[in-house]
Design an enzyme around this catalytic site. Structure first.
Site, PDB file in Angstrom:
ATOM      1  CB  CYS A  19      -1.070   0.279   1.064  1.00  0.00           C
ATOM      2  SG  CYS A  19      -2.000  -1.140   1.353  1.00  0.00           S
ATOM      3  N   GLY A  45      -0.278   0.359  -5.404  1.00  0.00           N
ATOM      4  CA  GLY A  45      -2.069  -0.051  -4.848  1.00  0.00           C
ATOM      5  C   GLY A  45      -2.826   0.105  -6.223  1.00  0.00           C
ATOM      6  CG  ASN A 121       2.953   0.241   2.665  1.00  0.00           C
ATOM      7  OD1 ASN A 121       4.258   0.604   3.469  1.00  0.00           O
ATOM      8  ND2 ASN A 121       2.511  -0.844   2.911  1.00  0.00           N
ATOM      9  N   GLY A 122       1.284  -1.497   5.335  1.00  0.00           N
ATOM     10  CA  GLY A 122       2.253  -3.165   5.698  1.00  0.00           C
ATOM     11  C   GLY A 122       1.075  -4.009   6.543  1.00  0.00           C
ATOM     12  CE1 TYR A 265       8.083  -5.825  -9.495  1.00  0.00           C
ATOM     13  CE2 TYR A 265       6.273  -6.429  -7.930  1.00  0.00           C
ATOM     14  CZ  TYR A 265       6.638  -6.413  -9.148  1.00  0.00           C
ATOM     15  OH  TYR A 265       5.517  -6.756  -9.658  1.00  0.00           O
TER      16      TYR A 265
END
Ligand code: SF4
Length: 491
Positions: A19, A45, A121-122, A265
């Site tokens: 996210c 996201g 986020n996570g 990435y």
């Protein structure tokens, strides 16, 4: 009878970014800046996005939508309703909870102290256990996202101030989190004690004083013209309010285990992550890969887009020409309706096509960032052979992905990971290449400026390559086969 149309996800053979979060304190058009920031973080996201803005009279306004940021926040009426000098935004890729509007962040709740918006986020690794306990205490969950656990922990905390309640909450959760919270009084940013997911601080100078920005990556600062100030440190909580900015360390000084895959990435190549430019790092990874696994060939071809910088580094180091031998169609979108078997069999060509003149009659080195299930790699190799390559060698700029991620990256279950089921030789045969090589873990660390992996004190989270899960996997402790870890942390 013809097959029913199917919607397939074309890039489901990649780990997915988790996210993106973005927050603004004290700026004109905070919501518009947030929409721009989320647009820059779209790669983290694409399923949904949302913004909560705080107006100057203390009113919170929110808008959330499924789909891309540009679709959700392009309507002038929507934007004009998001008035205020402070805002928090979120891009969602679902790692927990289904895709539904009720799961789209930022989450917002009214407390006895007023409203609070949270974007995260996570992935929390004890959220199921906490949720069970909270439900037993009478908490009613509105969503199926783990982020809501923060909301309920803050609600039931016995501490007085919002900040103390939030700190009380973060001390109870386990997992990877970079979160931004906003209430009528402050903007708060926090990272988990190991700093697995990124969070940066930026500043926008203006006639009316400094505006502060919190964002997942520096590319989101660039788009709004903010200067990068620093990374929020592992375990740090920053509070931005009328008095300025202050830092709190509820966990003391902690050792970082930043996600190494962000370099390979996830992060955008123009971002600077933990002080390191991602683009240059990927080139160094490619050069290291070339030193470790040289092979005679005529051309180095990246699998676009994420394989491009490492392929450039590989080509320079190997002294072999770099060519865009595969062209990516950017307009496929994440899903596509496949009406018939015949069309379905065209598979990967919807997204990638071979640039025949660059490939025909040549010995090709394909450079990609990872192999997850291996299905896309196999199709790409077939396509390159059909375009006339005489040899196809594959080089991967990460070590074999042998374990799932439980820290906010969507990877398949372990049994679906090709490298968890096969050795490199078998993988080469299944994918159909003449040779296959992955960068070594030590090589990846070297490319990041370390002498190698210090197994007693690893500098990064690398659990998807090693099974060394540094944060307890409480919610999966009863599923050892799913974890396959060398160290399953205790409850
Ligand atoms: Fe990143 Fe892999 Fe660790 Fe997940 S397990 S946080 S993808 S390094």
């Amino acid at each position: 009878m013809p097959d029913m149309p199917q919607t397939v996800t074309y890039d489901d053979d990649k780990p997915h970014e988790e996210c993106g979060v973005f927050g603004v304190w004290n700026a004109i058009d905070a919501a518009a800046l947030t929409a721009l920031g989320l647009h820059a973080l779209q790669h983290r996201g694409q399923e949904a996005s949302g913004i909560v803005a705080l107006s100057e009279n203390g009113k919170f306004n929110a808008h959330r939508g499924l789909g891309l940021v540009g679709d959700t926040f392009s309507d002038a009426k929507v934007m004009s309703a998001l008035k205020g000098r402070c805002a928090v935004g979120h891009n969602r890729y679902a790692t927990t909870g289904e895709t539904a509007l009720r799961n789209v962040q930022p989450l917002f709740a009214e407390f006895e102290f007023g409203g609070l918006a949270v974007a995260h986020n996570g992935n929390l690794t004890n959220s199921a256990a906490l949720k069970r306990a909270l439900v037993r205490r009478g908490c009613l969950f509105q969503s199926s996202t783990d982020t809501e656990v923060f909301i309920h922990l803050i609600a039931i905390s016995l501490y007085g101030s919002v900040l103390d309640r939030l700190i009380d909450a973060v001390k109870q959760v386990q997992g990877a989190y970079s979160l931004i919270a906003m209430y009528d009084g402050a903007l708060i940013g926090a990272r988990d004690p190991m700093g697995v997911r990124p969070l940066v601080l930026g500043r926008l100078g203006g006639a009316e004083g400094n505006s502060w920005i919190l964002a997942s990556e520096t590319c989101a600062l660039d788009i709004v013209g903010a200067e990068f100030v620093r990374d929020i440190e592992p375990g740090e909580v920053v509070v931005i309010d009328g008095q300025g900015l202050r830092s709190i360390r509820p966990f003391g000084r902690t050792a970082s285990r930043f996600c190494i895959f962000e370099y390979v990435y996830f992060a955008r190549p123009d971002s600077i992550v933990e002080g390191t430019p991602v683009y240059e790092t990927r080139k160094r990874i490619g050069a290291e890969l070339a030193r470790e696994s040289a092979v005679s060939a005529d051309v180095v071809v990246p699998v676009p887009d994420s394989g491009v910088p490492s392929a450039m580094g590989y080509a320079v180091e190997a002294g072999i020409p770099f060519e865009l031998g595969i062209i990516r169609n950017h307009y496929v979108g994440r899903t596509f309706i496949e009406p018939t078997d015949q069309i379905r069999n065209l598979g990967v060509k919807l997204k990638h096509s071979a640039n025949r003149p660059m490939i025909e009659g040549k010995r090709v080195i394909l450079v990609d960032d990872s192999i997850v299930r291996g299905t896309t790699s196999k199709k790409i190799v077939e396509m390159v052979r059909q375009a006339g390559a005489t040899e196809v060698h594959m080089r991967i700029s990460s070590p074999p992905t042998t374990h799932s991620c439980f820290y906010g990256i969507d990877t398949p279950e372990r049994r679906q990971l090709m490298a968890a089921q096969h050795d490199v030789e078998e993988m080469a045969r299944i994918i159909g290449v003449d040779s296959l090589a992955f960068i070594s873990l030590d090589g990846l660390y070297r490319a990041l400026g370390k002498p190698g992996r210090d197994s007693l004190k690893p500098a990064y989270c690398d659990a998807c390559f090693t099974g060394d899960y540094a944060i307890p996997l409480t919610d999966w402790a009863h599923e050892p086969e799913r974890i396959g870890a060398r160290s399953i942390a205790a409850e």
